[in-house]
Design an enzyme around this catalytic site. Structure first.
Site, mmCIF file in Angstrom:
data_model
loop_
_atom_site.group_PDB
_atom_site.id
_atom_site.type_symbol
_atom_site.label_atom_id
_atom_site.label_comp_id
_atom_site.label_asym_id
_atom_site.label_seq_id
_atom_site.Cartn_x
_atom_site.Cartn_y
_atom_site.Cartn_z
ATOM 1 N N GLY A 116 2.667 -2.004 25.360
ATOM 2 C CA GLY A 116 2.683 -1.569 23.964
ATOM 3 C C GLY A 116 1.795 -2.394 23.061
ATOM 4 N N GLY A 162 -1.548 -2.354 23.289
ATOM 5 C CA GLY A 162 -2.862 -1.706 23.160
ATOM 6 C C GLY A 162 -3.928 -2.296 24.069
ATOM 7 N N SER A 163 -3.529 -2.802 25.244
ATOM 8 C CA SER A 163 -4.535 -3.477 26.078
ATOM 9 C C SER A 163 -5.643 -2.517 26.519
ATOM 10 C CB SER A 163 -3.885 -4.175 27.272
ATOM 11 O OG SER A 163 -3.557 -3.248 28.256
ATOM 12 N N ASP A 187 -4.123 3.449 18.163
ATOM 13 C CA ASP A 187 -4.503 2.212 18.868
ATOM 14 C C ASP A 187 -5.995 1.920 18.698
ATOM 15 O OD1 ASP A 187 -1.918 2.242 19.793
ATOM 16 O OD2 ASP A 187 -2.435 1.853 21.877
HETATM 17 O O1 PMV Z 1 2.440 2.016 23.910
HETATM 18 P P1 PMV Z 1 1.375 1.857 22.876
HETATM 19 O O2 PMV Z 1 1.397 0.592 22.156
HETATM 20 O O3 PMV Z 1 0.021 2.198 23.371
HETATM 21 O O4 PMV Z 1 1.705 2.820 21.669
HETATM 22 C C1 PMV Z 1 1.731 4.189 21.799
HETATM 23 C C2 PMV Z 1 2.130 4.775 20.505
HETATM 24 C C3 PMV Z 1 2.626 6.196 20.624
HETATM 25 O O5 PMV Z 1 2.910 6.608 19.302
HETATM 26 C C4 PMV Z 1 3.900 6.251 21.453
HETATM 27 C C5 PMV Z 1 1.593 7.121 21.247
HETATM 28 C C6 PMV Z 1 0.373 7.353 20.373
HETATM 29 O O6 PMV Z 1 -0.617 7.832 20.926
HETATM 30 O O7 PMV Z 1 0.406 7.096 19.164
#
Ligand code: PMV
Length: 315
Positions: free
Chosen positions: A105, A107-108, A152
């Site tokens: 979560g 954003g790597s 992201d």
């Molecule tokens: O898991 P992460 O940090 O890449 O976040 C994804 C965020 C979501 O809202 C679940 C998906 C998106 O594309 O926005």
């Protein structure tokens, strides 16, 4: 240039994940002290266009041409050339080094894309604007995430706090006060694409309830923008915790994430929530400076695999 390097930060979604996929606003901030670095070295003795990519953290050592066409790295280089008008790349070695935990979560994936785009641009002595960098990274996000909202790549390419609403001009936020965030990684890898699909199934089965939840999250995100701009951290904390409760109702939280959220609040945080796709990954806590250490320690004792702290500065 014969060598060049560049980096890109991690990111945290402060409020609004998942709902943002359903056209609700969300807020994300860069985590500038957790970064991925891409270094490029020219390999003039190799055939033109031959690109080798290595990464210390993932034991990666591949030639781009050996990867399937839909591989994120191939997509990245192809889209980069396409959108910047570069016809032929010289032979090169791209080496990656990352301090960002994967599938957590933070954003790597988008950070790796942005770091490579920045290093390549520097190597080729071109200067794509941040919105073009974001656009290229977005195309790669589609491979990682299926139907990404675009948050992201946006926050990482611009390295600024953003108030993000799909298909709307990006709004950058000016924070009144610095934000102290404690980020706890559960150590459980969870794929965003799977969590987004899980929420989609829940929405298909129960559209009214899920739409109501997304609307409420969107409302909290809109209020949080104001709290950030006015420097009302207590109210922001309360909104974060309320967002966590709503995310629990969508089914993306886990017992460990819930425990970490409760622990952070008991240890003095103004608010806490899971951040990103959920199902594992990480949670964040917002705390006044005097509580940072106690929250960090409590999260470590409650089973977090890693705990980072970061300070998001105004501007
Ligand atoms: O898991 P992460 O940090 O890449 O976040 C994804 C965020 C979501 O809202 C679940 C998906 C998106 O594309 O926005």
């Amino acid at each position: 240039m014969t060598t060049s390097s560049a980096s890109a930060p991690a990111k945290i979604i402060l409020i609004g994940e998942h709902a943002v996929v359903y056209n609700q606003p969300a807020i994300a901030v860069p985590v500038c002290d957790l970064r991925v670095k891409a270094s490029i070295t020219a390999m003039p003795a190799d055939p033109s266009g031959q690109i080798r990519i290595t990464s210390k953290q993932t034991d990666l050592n591949v030639y781009l041409s050996a990867l399937e066409e839909n591989h994120p790295f191939r997509k990245l280089i192809d889209t980069f050339c396409d959108k910047t008008g570069v016809k032929q790349l010289p032979a090169m070695h791209i080496s990656l080094s990352s301090a960002i935990p994967q599938a957590s979560g933070l954003g790597s994936g988008a950070a790796v894309s942005v770091a490579i785009i920045r290093a390549l641009s520097c190597f080729l002595e071109i200067e794509p604007a941040p919105d073009l960098i974001s656009e290229i990274a977005f195309d790669v996000e589609k491979i990682y995430h299926g139907t990404p909202s675009g948050i992201d790549n946006t926050v990482i390419a611009f390295e600024k706090a953003v108030y993000y609403l799909r298909n709307h001009p990006i709004e950058f936020l000016s924070l009144r006060h610095p934000l102290n965030l404690i980020i706890a990684d559960t150590g459980v890898a969870a794929k965003t694409i799977e969590m987004v699909n899980q929420v989609k199934q829940a929405w298909l089965q129960n559209p009214e309830q899920l739409t109501e939840i997304f609307n409420t999250i969107g409302h909290l995100a809109a209020q949080s923008k104001e709290f950030l701009e006015k420097g009302n951290l207590d109210k922001l904390g309360t909104a974060l915790t309320a967002n966590h409760t709503l995310l629990q109702q969508t089914g993306v939280s886990t017992p460990l994430l819930d425990t970490l959220v409760e622990t952070a609040i008991k240890a003095g945080a103004c608010g806490a929530k899971l951040s990103g796709g959920g199902g594992g990954g990480n949670m964040i806590a917002l705390a006044e400076e005097k509580y940072i250490e106690s929250v960090k320690e409590a999260l470590q004792n409650a089973g977090a695999a890693q705990v980072f702290t970061t300070r998001v500065l105004p501007g």
